[in-house]
Write a protein that holds these residues in place. Structure first.
Motif, PDB file in Angstrom:
ATOM      1  N   THR A 216       0.839  -1.188   0.000  1.00 30.71           N
ATOM      2  CA  THR A 216       0.000   0.000   0.000  1.00 30.71           C
ATOM      3  C   THR A 216       0.882   1.249   0.000  1.00 30.71           C
ATOM      4  N   LYS A 217       0.528   2.199  -0.854  1.00 27.94           N
ATOM      5  CA  LYS A 217       1.274   3.465  -0.912  1.00 27.94           C
ATOM      6  C   LYS A 217       0.615   4.450   0.050  1.00 27.94           C
ATOM      7  N   VAL A 218       1.241   4.668   1.227  1.00 29.46           N
ATOM      8  CA  VAL A 218       0.671   5.496   2.269  1.00 29.46           C
ATOM      9  C   VAL A 218       0.981   6.966   2.025  1.00 29.46           C
ATOM     10  N   LEU A 219      -0.094   7.796   1.944  1.00 29.90           N
ATOM     11  CA  LEU A 219       0.057   9.234   1.754  1.00 29.90           C
ATOM     12  C   LEU A 219      -0.676   9.966   2.870  1.00 29.90           C
ATOM     13  N   ASN A 220      -0.206  11.188   3.188  1.00 28.72           N
ATOM     14  CA  ASN A 220      -0.875  12.060   4.166  1.00 28.72           C
ATOM     15  C   ASN A 220      -1.204  11.327   5.469  1.00 28.72           C
TER      16      ASN A 220
ATOM     17  N   CYS B  19      -1.811   3.818  15.590  1.00 25.75           N
ATOM     18  CA  CYS B  19      -2.962   3.938  14.693  1.00 25.75           C
ATOM     19  C   CYS B  19      -2.926   5.289  13.973  1.00 25.75           C
ATOM     20  N   TYR B  20      -3.411   5.307  12.745  1.00 30.56           N
ATOM     21  CA  TYR B  20      -3.382   6.545  11.981  1.00 30.56           C
ATOM     22  C   TYR B  20      -4.374   6.511  10.823  1.00 30.56           C
ATOM     23  N   VAL B  21      -4.674   7.720  10.321  1.00 34.56           N
ATOM     24  CA  VAL B  21      -5.505   7.895   9.129  1.00 34.56           C
ATOM     25  C   VAL B  21      -4.551   8.167   7.968  1.00 34.56           C
ATOM     26  N   PHE B  22      -4.890   7.617   6.812  1.00 36.85           N
ATOM     27  CA  PHE B  22      -4.002   7.828   5.657  1.00 36.85           C
ATOM     28  C   PHE B  22      -4.791   7.693   4.360  1.00 36.85           C
ATOM     29  N   GLN B  23      -4.120   8.152   3.283  1.00 38.61           N
ATOM     30  CA  GLN B  23      -4.649   7.973   1.931  1.00 38.61           C
ATOM     31  C   GLN B  23      -3.861   6.880   1.233  1.00 38.61           C
ATOM     32  N   ASP B  24      -4.589   6.054   0.476  1.00 40.56           N
ATOM     33  CA  ASP B  24      -3.939   4.984  -0.279  1.00 40.56           C
ATOM     34  C   ASP B  24      -3.676   5.490  -1.689  1.00 40.56           C
ATOM     35  N   GLY B  25      -2.406   5.699  -1.978  1.00 42.91           N
ATOM     36  CA  GLY B  25      -2.030   6.218  -3.293  1.00 42.91           C
ATOM     37  C   GLY B  25      -2.331   5.270  -4.422  1.00 42.91           C
ATOM     38  N   ASP B  26      -2.461   3.973  -4.092  1.00 44.11           N
ATOM     39  CA  ASP B  26      -2.756   2.992  -5.131  1.00 44.11           C
ATOM     40  C   ASP B  26      -4.254   2.840  -5.385  1.00 44.11           C
TER      41      ASP B  26
ATOM     42  N   GLY C  66      -6.300   7.695  -3.859  1.00 42.51           N
ATOM     43  CA  GLY C  66      -6.294   8.617  -2.730  1.00 42.51           C
ATOM     44  C   GLY C  66      -7.435   8.411  -1.761  1.00 42.51           C
ATOM     45  N   ARG C  67      -8.044   7.211  -1.731  1.00 41.42           N
ATOM     46  CA  ARG C  67      -9.130   6.935  -0.775  1.00 41.42           C
ATOM     47  C   ARG C  67      -8.583   6.945   0.645  1.00 41.42           C
ATOM     48  N   TRP C  68      -9.410   7.408   1.572  1.00 40.69           N
ATOM     49  CA  TRP C  68      -8.994   7.527   2.968  1.00 40.69           C
ATOM     50  C   TRP C  68      -9.280   6.229   3.733  1.00 40.69           C
ATOM     51  N   TYR C  69      -8.323   5.855   4.611  1.00 44.61           N
ATOM     52  CA  TYR C  69      -8.422   4.635   5.412  1.00 44.61           C
ATOM     53  C   TYR C  69      -7.981   4.923   6.844  1.00 44.61           C
ATOM     54  N   LEU C  70      -8.428   4.042   7.738  1.00 41.13           N
ATOM     55  CA  LEU C  70      -7.903   4.029   9.100  1.00 41.13           C
ATOM     56  C   LEU C  70      -7.058   2.774   9.252  1.00 41.13           C
TER      57      LEU C  70
ATOM     58  N   ILE D 261     -15.014  10.141   0.877  1.00 34.61           N
ATOM     59  CA  ILE D 261     -14.465  11.410   1.368  1.00 34.61           C
ATOM     60  C   ILE D 261     -13.621  12.001   0.242  1.00 34.61           C
ATOM     61  N   ALA D 262     -13.806  13.288   0.006  1.00 34.35           N
ATOM     62  CA  ALA D 262     -13.013  13.943  -1.052  1.00 34.35           C
ATOM     63  C   ALA D 262     -11.527  13.793  -0.724  1.00 34.35           C
ATOM     64  N   PRO D 263     -10.680  13.572  -1.725  1.00 32.92           N
ATOM     65  CA  PRO D 263      -9.249  13.370  -1.481  1.00 32.92           C
ATOM     66  C   PRO D 263      -8.603  14.510  -0.696  1.00 32.92           C
ATOM     67  N   ASN D 264      -9.122  15.733  -0.828  1.00 34.79           N
ATOM     68  CA  ASN D 264      -8.499  16.877  -0.154  1.00 34.79           C
ATOM     69  C   ASN D 264      -9.209  17.269   1.152  1.00 34.79           C
ATOM     70  N   ASP D 265     -10.195  16.467   1.593  1.00 31.90           N
ATOM     71  CA  ASP D 265     -10.960  16.814   2.798  1.00 31.90           C
ATOM     72  C   ASP D 265     -10.317  16.145   4.020  1.00 31.90           C
ATOM     73  N   LEU D 266      -9.243  16.700   4.487  1.00 29.83           N
ATOM     74  CA  LEU D 266      -8.480  16.135   5.595  1.00 29.83           C
ATOM     75  C   LEU D 266      -9.281  16.126   6.896  1.00 29.83           C
ATOM     76  N   LEU D 267     -10.024  17.240   7.171  1.00 28.72           N
ATOM     77  CA  LEU D 267     -10.781  17.329   8.411  1.00 28.72           C
ATOM     78  C   LEU D 267     -11.852  16.228   8.519  1.00 28.72           C
ATOM     79  N   GLU D 268     -12.563  15.988   7.407  1.00 30.24           N
ATOM     80  CA  GLU D 268     -13.588  14.933   7.405  1.00 30.24           C
ATOM     81  C   GLU D 268     -12.954  13.559   7.593  1.00 30.24           C
TER      82      GLU D 268
END
Length: 475
Positions: free
Chosen positions: A2-6, A16-23, A26-30, A48-55
């Motif tokens: 998995t390509k972990v972003l943000n 534990c962390y929240v991240f985006q999957d670059g592969d 850019g979907r958000w995962y926990l 969740i929109a790729p740029n919606d970090l707060l959500e």
């Protein structure tokens, strides 16, 4: 990989962390690490929109709290769907199938649970729904739905006891899979209430009336067991001009027909033994000649009528050994003359061609035929030689077990046998008999209650005063 972003760590938990999957666009995962079980989980946070970090952080924190709470309660992080829970339950029960009595479950019992699970899944509808998302009142309308669903499928309305048995199996699914395997805690299981029945409406076992039994015994003895019938193709009894029954042979004279006639006589005797002993049909089918013995406490004359049948623990429903005392010596004498098998380990009821125990089909079909010959049932429209089906005129569910039920009822009501003795004779509890068979009727109890009372004095006048203040039956 998995390509972990943000990557955004969860506060106070560096694992534990929240991240985006670059592969994955850019979907958000926990990412959640379960320290209790040392297992890793990756959970999608949905749309969740790729740029919606707060959500992403908000949803990630909410899901983290849910997972952390489950972990601390000892529950599984991953959940099961409704269908997966049912499949796991049935797989577990299938492994318990055993031919050894009281050592698991029978194949027939497993098939019943399979049938119950199908109703469970039909009611659930959304079989992919996670079990932890089932609301507490999910089964509140099951009884109403179940009856309507049966009508829609052209089936009879299920009895309350049938519905209660299904609900009991559903409870076991949640207990043995969802709770025991840690997918839910007990407080999260949907409420599964049994249908409550008042004592006077508890399920009475279907039995025969005195008249029904007399007609069934008579027609089975005179006609069915002899390979004859009184009925014509139009479903009417044929009679001669003088009013006598016109009998028709139904078996023929082949060797196969001769064996069938012997089988019919044997099964007629099985009915008589069942009816006059109260033995369960499952136990009767396993009785061996070595299980039968004389009652040496009786006179020589009575020994020619009454016989003791020892029922080993492995042949009983309760797992207890017990002995039956029954007036069936004459029936057993006839059975010995009819059959080839007479060794101590030979079964009473065996196929005379193969030497094996009668099949389930022989037992079932023979009772159908006896009921039809007695005029207590008619052949159903969808009856055929491969699957005999009848419509019982009284709408009762008459089976081989009904002879046991009738025996108990007759002992209590006609013979006034003490309920304690009936319970011991039939290897069941007093409470079970009281709940399902015994219905006290004060107006019929005088002969029993008066026994031993020789000094009872009658009233000196008439009893017109009883009518002065009639009892309010609705009070």
């Amino acid at each position: 990989m998995t390509k972990v972003l943000n990557k955004r760590p969860i506060a106070h938990d560096p694992h534990c962390y929240v991240f985006q999957d670059g592969d994955r666009g850019g979907r958000w995962y926990l990412y959640f690490y379960d320290q209790e079980r040392q297992s890793r989980h990756r959970h999608s946070l949905g749309r969740i929109a790729p740029n919606d970090l707060l959500e992403a952080e908000r949803k990630g924190l909410a899901k983290y709290i849910e997972f952390k709470t489950k972990s601390e309660r000892g529950e599984q992080i991953r959940t099961l769907t409704i269908e997966q829970m049912a499949d796991r339950f049935l797989a577990k029960q299938k492994k318990r199938i055993s031919s050894i009595p009281h050592n698991g479950i029978s194949a027939k019992r497993y098939l019943l649970m399979e049938h119950q699970a199908r109703w469970f899944l039909k009611y659930a509808g959304q079989n992919l729904r996670p079990i932890h998302k089932m609301p507490r009142n999910f089964f509140a309308n099951y009884e109403t739905w179940r009856k309507e669903a049966a009508h829609q499928e052209g089936k009879e309305t299920p009895r309350q006891t049938t519905i209660n048995a299904e609900v009991s199996t559903f409870r076991r699914m949640f207990e043995e899979i969802a709770v025991q395997e840690g997918y839910l805690n007990k407080d999260s299981v949907p409420t599964l209430k049994s249908v409550k029945l008042s004592k006077d409406k508890k399920h009475r076992r279907d039995d025969l009336t005195v008249d029904e039994w007399k007609e069934l015994e008579r027609s089975a003895r005179l006609y069915w067991s002899e390979g004859r019938t009184r009925w014509n193709d139009e479903g009417e009894i044929d009679k001669s001009a003088s009013g006598k029954n016109i009998l028709k042979e139904v078996l023929g004279n082949s060797q196969r027909a001769k064996n069938q006639k012997i089988h019919r006589k044997m099964l007629y005797l099985a009915m008589r033994i069942s009816m006059e002993s109260g033995i369960r049909i499952g136990s009767l089918r396993k009785v061996e000649w070595g299980h039968i013995r004389k009652n040496n406490t009786l006179s020589n004359t009575d020994q020619k009528t009454w016989i003791l049948i020892d029922v080993p623990a492995e042949n009983t429903k309760t797992g207890r050994r017990y002995t039956i005392n029954a007036p069936v010596a004459r029936h057993l004498e006839k059975l010995r003359k009819l059959t080839n098998a007479k060794g101590r380990n030979d079964l009473l009821f065996t196929n005379q061609k193969t030497g094996q125990a009668f099949s389930e089909r022989i037992w079932k079909d023979s009772l159908c035929e006896m009921l039809v010959e007695a005029g207590l049932a008619s052949w159903a429209e969808d009856d055929n030689n491969n699957a005999r089906k009848i419509d019982i005129h009284s709408s009762k569910n008459l089976t081989w077990y009904s002879f046991r039920h009738t025996y108990i009822t007759f002992q209590l009501t006609l013979n006034e046998t003490p309920v304690t003795m009936v319970a011991a004779q039939c290897d069941t509890s007093i409470k079970y008999i009281e709940d399902h068979y015994f219905h006290y009727r004060a107006e019929l109890s005088t002969p029993t209650l008066a026994k031993g009372r020789n000094t009872l004095k009658a009233a000196t006048g008439d009893l017109d005063w009883l009518q002065i203040r009639p009892i309010d039956r609705q009070a």
